[in-house]
Design an enzyme around this catalytic site. Structure first.
Site, PDB file in Angstrom:
ATOM      1  N   HIS A   1       0.831  -1.205   0.000  1.00 52.54           N
ATOM      2  CA  HIS A   1       0.000   0.000   0.000  1.00 52.54           C
ATOM      3  C   HIS A   1       0.868   1.259   0.000  1.00 52.54           C
ATOM      4  CE1 HIS A   1      -2.084   3.181   2.437  1.00 52.54           C
ATOM      5  NE2 HIS A   1      -2.996   2.994   1.495  1.00 52.54           N
TER       6      HIS A   1
ATOM      7  N   GLU B   1       2.122   1.960  -3.415  1.00 47.30           N
ATOM      8  CA  GLU B   1       1.014   2.537  -4.211  1.00 47.30           C
ATOM      9  C   GLU B   1       0.979   4.053  -4.021  1.00 47.30           C
ATOM     10  OE1 GLU B   1      -3.289   3.768  -3.355  1.00 47.30           O
ATOM     11  OE2 GLU B   1      -3.030   1.657  -2.794  1.00 47.30           O
TER      12      GLU B   1
END
Length: 419
Positions: A46, A49
């Site tokens: 994450h 990202e």
């Protein structure tokens, strides 16, 4: 009808030409998520990202945002348990810009130390925000206790401790090991000039030949009967029951969806009508299946007054027993299948939905089902299929319970598992 292509470096491309729209949705799918992490780097999928939006060798973070904003498009990303997706939706005439921006983010992100430190603060605030959302937190708690000691139970965002330890070398190593040619799928849906699209992708991906993929050593998660609670000084109690479900690609997935529609998957479902409409005991009550590559889970959720926990649990137990003993009526069975088909077909009117469906399916199942195949799968579900799946799913020896709110051990959390 979709078409499958493969770039010269091995990256898979799934394309569906929809001539009657003026938009194109483009997604770069990476087969990495929180399930691929460990206790030391939890949350790094994450975090990466986020970092891909923080600047490349060609664009600043502001220029990345402006590149798509200035043409009226949408640019975003998400990380899940098993994959990460970077996507854009633009007018068909702006497809080259979307390809250029996304590929620039994917291949040329700089991961500058100062930006890493700034983004840590952003992600830590995201974790804090999540802590203030008990209706989300209870689902994470359910995963944690059900898949204990397995990465499938780890939070996608990571923790304050793990995020605080991220550094540039760790990030670059993780990208090198997971952002590989055989682990990337490009999914595109809309009014596309396929020849132009493939030419653009070949140009952008030509120099990307990373194939260092680390072998997949993830063990099959064990579904554990467990219970857990988080005390929070809030008015509502958030309550989840987790049951062993169906993995992705399994033949029983569609019978499960038919059954869930009737049990708790819609406003006309038995749970909603009984617990909310008839008894007025909850504002929100529903059930839903989650399917992963190797395991699945069926979740029942209710947001209730803490004093009504045992009564609501009893009502859920009664609905489960009724489902197992009497099954679906012919009318419920027919309506549920029509509802599934209707929801699926309506979803196809969005290029974003089509892009997502194709990309996720190709990435995780190595195949994409046609619209006719999906509708045939729903139509072919029999009452016997639903009955079998109902008895398999509602096996309470696998039931886990998670609660968030004003509750402590003295209230007998473990007793709830005996319903």
């Amino acid at each position: 009808m979709f078409e499958r292509h493969k770039l010269s470096n091995g990256v898979r491309v799934i394309v569906e030409h929809i001539p009657h729209v003026k938009s194109v949705s483009l997604g770069f799918w990476i087969g990495v998520g929180s399930i691929h992490e460990n206790s030391k780097n939890n949350g790094i999928s994450h975090f990466i990202e986020h970092m891909l939006f923080k600047g490349t060798t060609n664009r600043t973070a502001k220029q990345i945002a402006e590149s798509i904003d200035s043409i009226g498009g949408q640019l975003n990303a998400f990380t899940s348990k098993e994959c990460t997706c970077y996507y854009a939706k633009v007018l068909d005439s702006h497809l080259p810009i979307a390809v250029d921006v996304l590929s620039d983010m994917l291949f040329n992100s700089t991961f500058i130390d100062i930006e890493i430190e700034k983004e840590k603060s952003v992600v830590l605030e995201e974790i804090n925000m999540y802590e203030d959302s008990p209706d989300d937190l209870v689902h994470d708690l359910l995963s944690k206790i059900t898949f204990s000691n397995h990465s499938l139970g780890s939070p996608i965002l990571g923790t304050n401790q793990t995020v605080g330890q991220f550094h540039r070398e760790m990030i670059l190593e993780y990208v090198a090991n997971n952002y590989t040619c055989d682990n990337i799928v490009v999914s595109v849906a809309g009014n596309i000039d396929q020849q132009l699209l493939l030419s653009l992708l070949e140009e952008k991906f030509a120099q990307y030949t990373n194939k260092i993929k680390v072998p997949d050593t993830i063990e099959v998660p064990n579904f554990t009967k467990n219970s857990g609670h988080r005390y929070k000084d809030i008015e509502q109690l958030h309550f989840c029951i987790g049951l062993k479900g169906i993995p992705q690609g399994h033949k029983d997935l569609y019978p499960l969806l038919v059954m869930n529609n009737v049990f708790g998957g819609s406003m006309s479902s038995r749970l909603f009508q009984n617990i909310r409409e008839d008894k007025g005991l909850a504002y929100s009550v529903f059930s839903y299946p989650s399917s992963y590559s190797r395991v699945g889970m069926m979740t029942i959720y209710a947001g209730i007054n803490p004093n009504q926990l045992l009564e609501v649990t009893k009502l859920i137990s009664e609905e489960i027993s009724n489902m197992k003993e009497k099954g679906l009526t012919e009318e419920e069975f027919y309506k549920s299948k029509e509802q599934l088909k209707g929801n699926y077909i309506l979803g196809l009117e969005s290029t974003s939905s089509r892009m997502t469906s194709m990309g996720k399916s190709e990435l995780l199942l190595n195949r994409v089902f046609t619209q006719k195949e999906i509708l045939d799968k729903i139509d072919s579900v029999t009452m016997e299929d639903v009955c079998r799946v109902t008895h398999d799913i509602f096996n309470l020896q696998y039931a886990s319970v998670a609660l968030v709110g004003k509750i402590d051990n003295e209230q007998g959390v473990n007793e709830i598992l005996k319903f």
